[in-house]
Design a protein around this motif. Structure first.
Motif: not given
Ligand code: NDP
Ligand code: FMN
Ligand code: IPE
Ligand code: MG
Length: 349
Positions: A226-254
């Protein structure tokens, strides 16, 4: 036992990235909320007390607190992080708030940066929490490293953060979580201070809290969604498309924070319990406490203030304290014990 994945330089760069991304990008959960909006305090039109007499003091692990607030674990390991920790610690000392530092893995890998975590000199009377990822116990860390990081800030307790989702998305993340409950159990028996289990924004379920408590964990910090999404934070540091995609898909997980608090309180009525994850003002904090938490932790709001100035951190603490006090006054409760026990908080239909 796995070998460490990232180098000390990479760990240190990650600390700088985390601060920068949190300050510059939108990394809040998108749809999921902390769940506290489903609750409302019943207003009391005649409190029958003087607002000046309201007592929001509390006690956690035997330390007195001026307010039931925790500056959540955030940072350390870079020059900027050291300044942020110093500003936060000064305010924690002034108001007698509890405070955690960020993961001290970087200080184990690079002892020269240990000083950026050494906040006891600014906060001699404060309840202070050391911090390490539990997963590091599978990457060559043990009791010696834990003792070292506790010593750096003369911590009252050690927080072990549990962050499986974040490690999945992070470049060179540590994802071997096998056998950790057993290792946490052994650590709890060997350390001279209590161990707190904490998530990082995806929440701790009642089932998992029960297992952690059974192996000796002394307190739980739910750090729900409900607050800071660490999936989103790490997607901002992604080094490839898979990482970026994972971070976006799981942005609201939990698990939303409110659900974690009520679920854990139902199965562990006495365990010291910290509510965090998406708390943004004193009304959120007061609701979390009325639901059964002992402390309310905030990360992002304190980061934003500390990045600005020490004065901004003082201002934030003043506001939070005034908001909690106002909740007590306008619900007719003279102290936190009454707030927790008089049924002032209602779940909306
Ligand atoms: N009056 C008292 O005896 C005490 C009052 N307080 C006040 O309570 C507030 C919250 O403190 P915190 O430590 O977080 O409290 P907690 O709600 O965690 O309570 C701590 C312990 O003290 C007992 N307790 C707390 N307040 C009262 C009360 N008004 N009447 C009877 N027993 C009480 C609780 O009994 P249980 O949960 O079993 O009901 C519990 O065992 C503060 O304002 C503090 O000053 C704190 C300690 C003692
Ligand atoms: C810049 C930053 C760094 C963080 N680093 C850590 C950390 O090292 N260890 C940890 O347990 N949590 C860390 N967190 C997570 C917070 O403690 C908290 O659990 C999470 O951000 C959710 O709370 P919030 O919504 O109030 O931000 C960090 C948070 C921020 C903002
Ligand atoms: C930032 C949060 C929310 C938790 C720790 O992240 P890291 O995975 O970067 O921490 P260490 O590996 O350095 O312990
Ligand atoms: Mg990690």
């Amino acid at each position: 036992m796995n070998l460490p994945t990232s180098t000390s330089a990479q760990t240190q760069n990650r600390k700088a990235d985390h601060i920068r991304i949190c300050l510059e990008e939108d990394v809040q959960c998108q749809q999921v909320t902390n769940g506290l909006e489903s609750y409302r305090f019943t207003h009391c039109c005649l409190p029958e007390c003087d607002r000046n007499d309201i007592d929001i003091s509390s006690n956690f692990f035997g330390r007195n607190l001026g307010a039931p607030l925790l500056i959540s674990s955030m940072t350390g390991g870079t020059e900027q992080a050291g300044i942020i920790n110093q500003r936060l610690a000064a305010v924690a000392q002034h108001y007698k708030l509890a405070m955690g530092v960020g993961s001290q893995r970087v200080a184990v890998e690079k002892p020269q940066v240990a000083d950026t975590f050494a906040i006891r000199r600014y906060a001699p009377d404060v309840l202070l929490f050391a911090n390490l990822g539990a997963v590091q116990l599978n990457y060559q860390y043990g009791v010696d490293e834990c003792l070292r990081i506790i010593d750096i800030l003369e911590a009252d307790a050690l927080i072990l953060h549990l962050n499986p989702l974040q490690e999945c998305i992070q470049t060179k993340g540590d994802t071997n979580f096998r056998g950790l409950l057993d290792k946490i159990s052994k650590l709890c028996n060997q350390l001279p201070v209590p161990v707190i289990a904490k998530e990082v924004g995806n929440g701790i379920s009642a089932t998992m809290a029960e297992k952690l408590i059974a192996v000796g964990v002394a307190a739980i910090d739910v750090a729900g969604a409900g607050g800071t999404s660490w999936a989103k934070v790490e997607s901002e540091r992604a080094e490839n498309a898979l990482q970026y995609r994972l971070g976006r898909t799981f942005a609201d997980w939990g698990l939303p924070t409110a659900e974690c608090i009520t679920g854990i309180r139902a199965i562990a009525p006495k365990i010291p319990l910290i509510a965090s994850g998406g708390l943004r003002h004193g009304l959120d904090a007061a609701k979390a406490i009325a639901l059964g938490a002992d402390l309310a932790g905030l990360a992002m709001p304190f980061l934003q203030a500390a990045a600005d100035s020490e004065a901004a951190v003082y201002e934030l603490a003043e506001v939070l304290i005034a908001e909690i006090t106002t909740v007590l006054f306008c619900t007719g409760n003279a102290n936190l014990y009454q707030l927790k026990h008089t049924g002032s908080l209602q779940r909306l239909q």
